[in-house]
Scaffold this motif. Structure first.
Motif, mmCIF file in Angstrom:
data_model
loop_
_atom_site.group_PDB
_atom_site.id
_atom_site.type_symbol
_atom_site.label_atom_id
_atom_site.label_comp_id
_atom_site.label_asym_id
_atom_site.label_seq_id
_atom_site.Cartn_x
_atom_site.Cartn_y
_atom_site.Cartn_z
ATOM 1 N N GLY A 43 -4.588 8.530 -4.096
ATOM 2 C CA GLY A 43 -5.481 8.116 -2.899
ATOM 3 C C GLY A 43 -5.044 6.860 -2.115
ATOM 4 O O GLY A 43 -4.874 5.793 -2.633
ATOM 5 N N ALA A 44 -4.571 6.883 -0.894
ATOM 6 C CA ALA A 44 -3.985 5.737 -0.116
ATOM 7 C C ALA A 44 -5.099 5.509 0.922
ATOM 8 O O ALA A 44 -5.028 5.634 2.068
ATOM 9 C CB ALA A 44 -2.712 6.196 0.595
ATOM 10 N N GLY A 45 -6.377 5.022 0.650
ATOM 11 C CA GLY A 45 -7.323 4.485 1.342
ATOM 12 C C GLY A 45 -7.197 3.201 0.973
ATOM 13 O O GLY A 45 -6.522 2.557 0.226
ATOM 14 N N PHE A 46 -8.351 2.387 1.449
ATOM 15 C CA PHE A 46 -8.461 0.943 1.278
ATOM 16 C C PHE A 46 -8.505 0.805 -0.266
ATOM 17 O O PHE A 46 -7.929 -0.197 -0.655
ATOM 18 C CB PHE A 46 -9.774 0.410 1.655
ATOM 19 N N GLY A 48 -7.426 2.463 -2.937
ATOM 20 C CA GLY A 48 -5.944 2.611 -3.826
ATOM 21 C C GLY A 48 -4.825 1.872 -3.023
ATOM 22 O O GLY A 48 -4.156 1.160 -3.977
ATOM 23 N N LEU A 65 -0.003 7.761 -4.790
ATOM 24 C CA LEU A 65 0.230 9.284 -4.477
ATOM 25 C C LEU A 65 -1.160 9.847 -3.629
ATOM 26 O O LEU A 65 -2.201 9.476 -3.760
ATOM 27 C CB LEU A 65 0.120 10.165 -5.527
ATOM 28 N N HIS A 68 -2.642 13.694 1.705
ATOM 29 C CA HIS A 68 -2.655 14.095 2.969
ATOM 30 C C HIS A 68 -1.671 12.959 3.787
ATOM 31 O O HIS A 68 -0.445 12.974 3.908
ATOM 32 C CB HIS A 68 -3.977 13.981 3.504
ATOM 33 N N ARG A 69 -2.421 11.833 4.279
ATOM 34 C CA ARG A 69 -1.971 10.738 5.073
ATOM 35 C C ARG A 69 -2.305 9.719 4.624
ATOM 36 O O ARG A 69 -3.513 9.731 4.189
ATOM 37 C CB ARG A 69 -2.210 11.018 6.598
ATOM 38 N N PHE A 72 -6.208 8.675 5.241
ATOM 39 C CA PHE A 72 -6.513 10.300 5.578
ATOM 40 C C PHE A 72 -8.189 10.264 5.595
ATOM 41 O O PHE A 72 -9.037 10.808 6.246
ATOM 42 C CB PHE A 72 -6.030 11.371 4.874
ATOM 43 N N ALA A 74 -12.006 8.421 4.501
ATOM 44 C CA ALA A 74 -12.947 7.481 5.096
ATOM 45 C C ALA A 74 -12.195 6.045 5.907
ATOM 46 O O ALA A 74 -12.971 5.555 6.870
ATOM 47 C CB ALA A 74 -14.102 7.007 4.102
ATOM 48 N N ARG A 77 -11.335 6.627 9.323
ATOM 49 C CA ARG A 77 -12.188 7.187 10.224
ATOM 50 C C ARG A 77 -13.667 6.611 10.287
ATOM 51 O O ARG A 77 -14.768 7.036 10.425
ATOM 52 C CB ARG A 77 -12.593 8.583 10.262
ATOM 53 N N ASN A 78 -13.608 5.153 9.956
ATOM 54 C CA ASN A 78 -14.877 4.472 9.679
ATOM 55 C C ASN A 78 -15.105 3.542 10.931
ATOM 56 O O ASN A 78 -14.429 3.598 12.055
ATOM 57 C CB ASN A 78 -15.111 3.610 8.292
ATOM 58 N N GLY A 80 -15.161 0.384 11.179
ATOM 59 C CA GLY A 80 -14.390 -0.799 11.247
ATOM 60 C C GLY A 80 -15.153 -1.955 11.073
ATOM 61 O O GLY A 80 -14.685 -3.300 11.647
ATOM 62 N N GLN A 81 -16.374 -1.837 10.929
ATOM 63 C CA GLN A 81 -17.409 -3.451 10.779
ATOM 64 C C GLN A 81 -17.181 -3.906 9.430
ATOM 65 O O GLN A 81 -17.262 -3.236 8.450
ATOM 66 C CB GLN A 81 -18.699 -2.843 11.046
#
Ligand SMILES: Cc1cc2nc3c(=O)[nH]c(=O)nc-3n(C[C@H](O)[C@H](O)[C@H](O)COP(=O)(O)OP(=O)(O)OC[C@H]3O[C@@H](n4cnc5c(N)ncnc54)[C@H](O)[C@@H]3O)c2cc1C
Length: 172
Positions: A43-46, A48, A65, A68-69, A72, A74, A77-78, A80-81
């Motif tokens: 998971g390549a979010g914040f 990971g 790994l 998706h992207r 991709f 949360a 698509r958040n 940003g606060q």
């Protein structure tokens, strides 16, 4: 379909201000063959990516790994606060966990904000990091709770929040 995924197209960022205004990130190749690593992160979010960065800086070989992207989920698509605390009022956390643990969580979230601020200053000035955010209430009864919480936070945590009425919020 699970409503969580209703706006999703596999492999594409959700339509958002980010997707519309930022240059498309380069495609990352899918994993092929065997790869050796000390740590594999899914998971390549914040979460990971921050874990990967921290481990890589500590000298570990890290593979991320992503299904998706990058960004991709949360993280891409958040709102940003960069707010303080959690998505429950601090007084609620105190009631659930006691003062000491609630305070420890508060300190943790403040440390996270400081890390993000320092990271942006050193590596991503283009992010134009600016802390703070707005929290909206839906009715007058909720406003009473909010006033009590703002007062509690000022007295016990030294945290400043300004209460805006409907017109002031719209202007802001
Ligand atoms: C609408 C919305 C608004 C928000 N606004 C704010 C805000 O203003 N401020 C704030 O601080 N927080 C906000 N949040 C919360 C914040 O966005 C999340 O807490 C944070 O992005 C979570 O990051 P994450 O890396 O844990 O998860 P995610 O960003 O969701 O990353 C998980 C990644 O894992 C991938 N994945 C899942 N399963 C697999 C698998 N099996 N293999 C490989 N990859 C996989 C997913 O594709 C995804 O990219 C908001 C959240 C939402 C949804």
């Amino acid at each position: 379909m699970n409503p969580l995924y209703r706006n999703d197209r596999p492999g594409h960022h959700a339509p958002s201000w980010y997707a519309a205004s930022l240059p498309e990130a380069p495609p990352r190749p899918a994993l092929t063959g065997a790869v050796a690593a000390d740590v594999v992160i899914l998971g390549a979010g914040f979460t990971g990516l921050w874990a990967a960065l921290t481990l890589a800086r500590a000298g570990r070989r890290v593979v991320v790994l992503e299904a998706h992207r990058v960004g991709f989920g949360a993280s891409g698509r958040n709102g940003g606060q960069v707010q303080s605390g959690f998505n429950k009022p601090q007084s609620w956390l105190e009631a659930q966990l006691g003062q000491t643990r609630a305070r420890a969580l508060w300190d943790l979230s403040e440390a996270g904000k400081a890390q993000l601020r320092d990271f942006c200053a050193a590596h991503a000035p283009e992010a134009a990091f600016r802390p703070g955010g707005a929290h909206g209430e839906y009715n007058a009864a909720d406003m009473d709770h909010l006033r009590a919480e703002v007062d509690h936070m000022a007295r016990h945590y030294g945290a400043h929040a300004e209460i805006l009425d409907r017109d002031a919020l719209q202007r802001w």
